[in-house]
Scaffold this active site. Structure first.
Site, PDB file in Angstrom:
ATOM      1  CE  LYS A 279      -4.036  -1.717   2.536  1.00 36.40           C
ATOM      2  NZ  LYS A 279      -4.993  -1.500   1.440  1.00 36.40           N
ATOM      3  NE  ARG A 353     -11.018  -9.634  -2.283  1.00 36.58           N
ATOM      4  CZ  ARG A 353     -11.320  -8.745  -3.223  1.00 36.58           C
ATOM      5  NH1 ARG A 353     -11.608  -9.145  -4.444  1.00 36.58           N
ATOM      6  NH2 ARG A 353     -11.341  -7.464  -2.943  1.00 36.58           N
TER       7      ARG A 353
END
Ligand code: BES
Ligand code: MN
Ligand code: ZN
Length: 493
Positions: A279, A353
């Protein structure tokens, strides 16, 4: 916080502060009008002078009201009488709480639950009142060497005009107070830094909860145990981290053992760097909040343990730390999930996920009545819904409708996004059964689609709390959402 119901004479009510509502357009609720009479229209004069116009959330503190036992009176604006709904009611209660805090009032008698609010009985108002007031005194101290001043407010007398409603009000207060306790558990875990709140720490907190409450059984799976179960997807997320991953299982057994449980599953990424798909640096500290789904599960289980309802609930937390390193999963790596489906990890930052899918397969063993997962899953959800609604996706209309309805009742709103079949092809992979990202379009929905591939065996809903789990800026901190919604759903289904 201590809540007690008070009935009878307002004049002789002993309290540090009597909280009274005022409508906009100068109208006074019945109880306020009664006190106004006792005070020879002092309150009407304050309103007439323009010091209090009844606008929603406005407050005025009145000291030493003559002829009453109360030391102070706090007037709170309720807005227009005909507009008063649950949301506005909670705003008014919150404004009162803020002023009580500012004046360091140790105890108060609150009359607000007696006003008429659209679609809410006194039980629901009591629930909102207790939850809002108790939440207002939460304070983060854990890692400060100078602890903040202890909040003064300790005791709330909830005034009730119609004695026949005592039972309903008490039940609402009990729920509201337990929800607030659950929210403070969730907020505290969310706020803790990632060098304290690791997957191991979350496991320890769950064990401690299980030791404290006999209705709760806790189990914590280690990496070795998860490997045996074939949880290649969950485990791939923690590969780059020195912290061990955990699957935490909390079983609350309050009901008939033959009744199938409702299951809640939380994303517990204790820090999300993005992994090899690193990130950008700005605000990366906020990725300590990437376990707020897990925190909401812990908070909800705590609330249930306090309330002891006759229901069965399983809380599961899928926890890992997402770090880059020589051992980390790389873009293009293919992992095998517990379901047997292979997953191409095209972006290691879509890790939520990956941990959730194995937890969602794990809970099939309960033959659950319903499964709800809660996750800070996509930045796209913040773009779509901001910080007002959490995102809701589901394979079951009845479950989705229920969650939307309950969410409005407790002021913890969710809004449903579609999971049309057509979105699914965005997850096609040339090298595995499914890819872990679906491209730039509809990012929240394709994350939901990914999870839907692992939840075909039961009614399932997914709540994306990326925009609602914490506040940014000066008020940076975890909110405790969606504990109110989860408790409300579980108690009523
Ligand atoms: N935890 C983040 C989502 C997130 C980001 C929540 C910012 C709150 C604030 C999640 O793991 C993530 O990184 N999602 C990616 C998915 C993408 C790579 C498909 C995202 O939203 O950018
Ligand atoms: Mn991520
Ligand atoms: Zn994440």
């Amino acid at each position: 916080m201590n809540f007690a119901i008070k009935t009878g004479s307002l004049k002789s009510l002993t309290t540090s502060c009597l909280v009274l509502g005022v409508y906009q357009n100068k109208a006074l609720p019945d109880i306020t009008a009664e006190v106004d009479k006792l005070l020879k229209r002092k309150l009407s004069r304050i309103v007439a002078a323009g010091d209090m116009n009844g606008a929603l959330g406005q407050t005025v503190m009145v000291h030493n009201p003559d002829g009453m036992r109360a030391k102070r009176i706090l007037l709170v604006g309720l807005g227009k009488k005909t507009d008063l709904d649950r949301k506005k009611f909670a705003r008014a209660v919150g404004a009162a709480a803020g002023t009580l805090k500012k004046h360091s009032v140790p105890d108060a008698a609150d009359t607000l639950a007696n006003v008429t609010v659209k679609d809410a009985d006194i039980g629901k108002l009591g629930q909102l009142l207790a939850c809002t007031l108790e939440n207002s005194i939460y304070q983060y101290n854990h890692t400060k060497s100078k602890k903040g001043k202890k909040p003064a407010l300790k005791k709330i007398d909830v005034y009730l005009a119609d004695k026949s409603q005592q039972g309903t009000l008490q039940a609402g207060l009990d729920i509201g107070s337990a929800v607030a306790t659950g929210m403070s558990v969730a907020r505290e875990l969310g706020n803790l830094p990632a060098n304290i709140c690791t997957p191991t720490y979350l496991g320890e907190q769950a064990i401690a909860l299980g030791e404290r409450y006999k209705d709760l059984t806790t189990k914590v799976l280690t990496e070795a145990q998860m490997k045996k179960l074939g949880m290649g997807s969950l485990l791939s997320v923690g590969n780059g981290s020195d912290e061990e991953s955990r699957l935490i299982i909390m079983e609350y057994k309050g009901g008939d053992p033959k009744v199938k449980p409702n299951v809640i599953v939380g994303k517990g990424i204790t820090f999300d760097t993005g992994g090899i798909s690193l990130k950008p640096g700005a605000a990366m500290d906020e990725m300590k909040f990437d376990m707020c789904g897990a925190a909401s599960v812990m908070g909800t289980m705590t609330a249930l343990c306090k309330l002891r309802p006759n229901i069965n609930v399983v809380g599961v937390i899928a926890s890992a730390e997402n770090m880059p390193s020589g051992h980390a999963t790389k873009p293009g790596d293919i992992v095998t999930s517990m379901s047997g489906k292979t997953i191409e990890v095209l972006n290691t930052d879509a890790e939520g996920r990956l941990v959730l899918c194995d937890a969602l397969t794990y809970v099939e063993r309960y033959k659950p009545n319903s499964v709800i997962d809660i996750a800070t899953l996509t930045g796209a959800c913040i773009v779509a819904l901001g910080s007002v609604n959490s995102g809701l996706m589901s394979n079951n209309d009845e479950l989705a409708d229920k969650l939307r309805r309950h969410s409005l009742e407790v002021n913890d709103p969710v809004w449903r996004l579609p999971l049309d079949e057509e979105y699914q092809k965005q997850l096609d992979s040339n090298f595995a059964d499914i890819a872990n990202i679906g491209g730039p379009k509809a990012g929240t929905i394709t994350a939901g689609c990914f999870l839907s591939r692992f939840t075909e065996k039961y009614p399932w809903a997914h709540i994306d709390i990326a925009g609602t789990a914490w506040l940014q800026g000066k008020e940076k901190g975890a909110t405790g959402r969606p504990v109110p919604l989860l408790v409300e759903y579980l108690l009523n289904n």
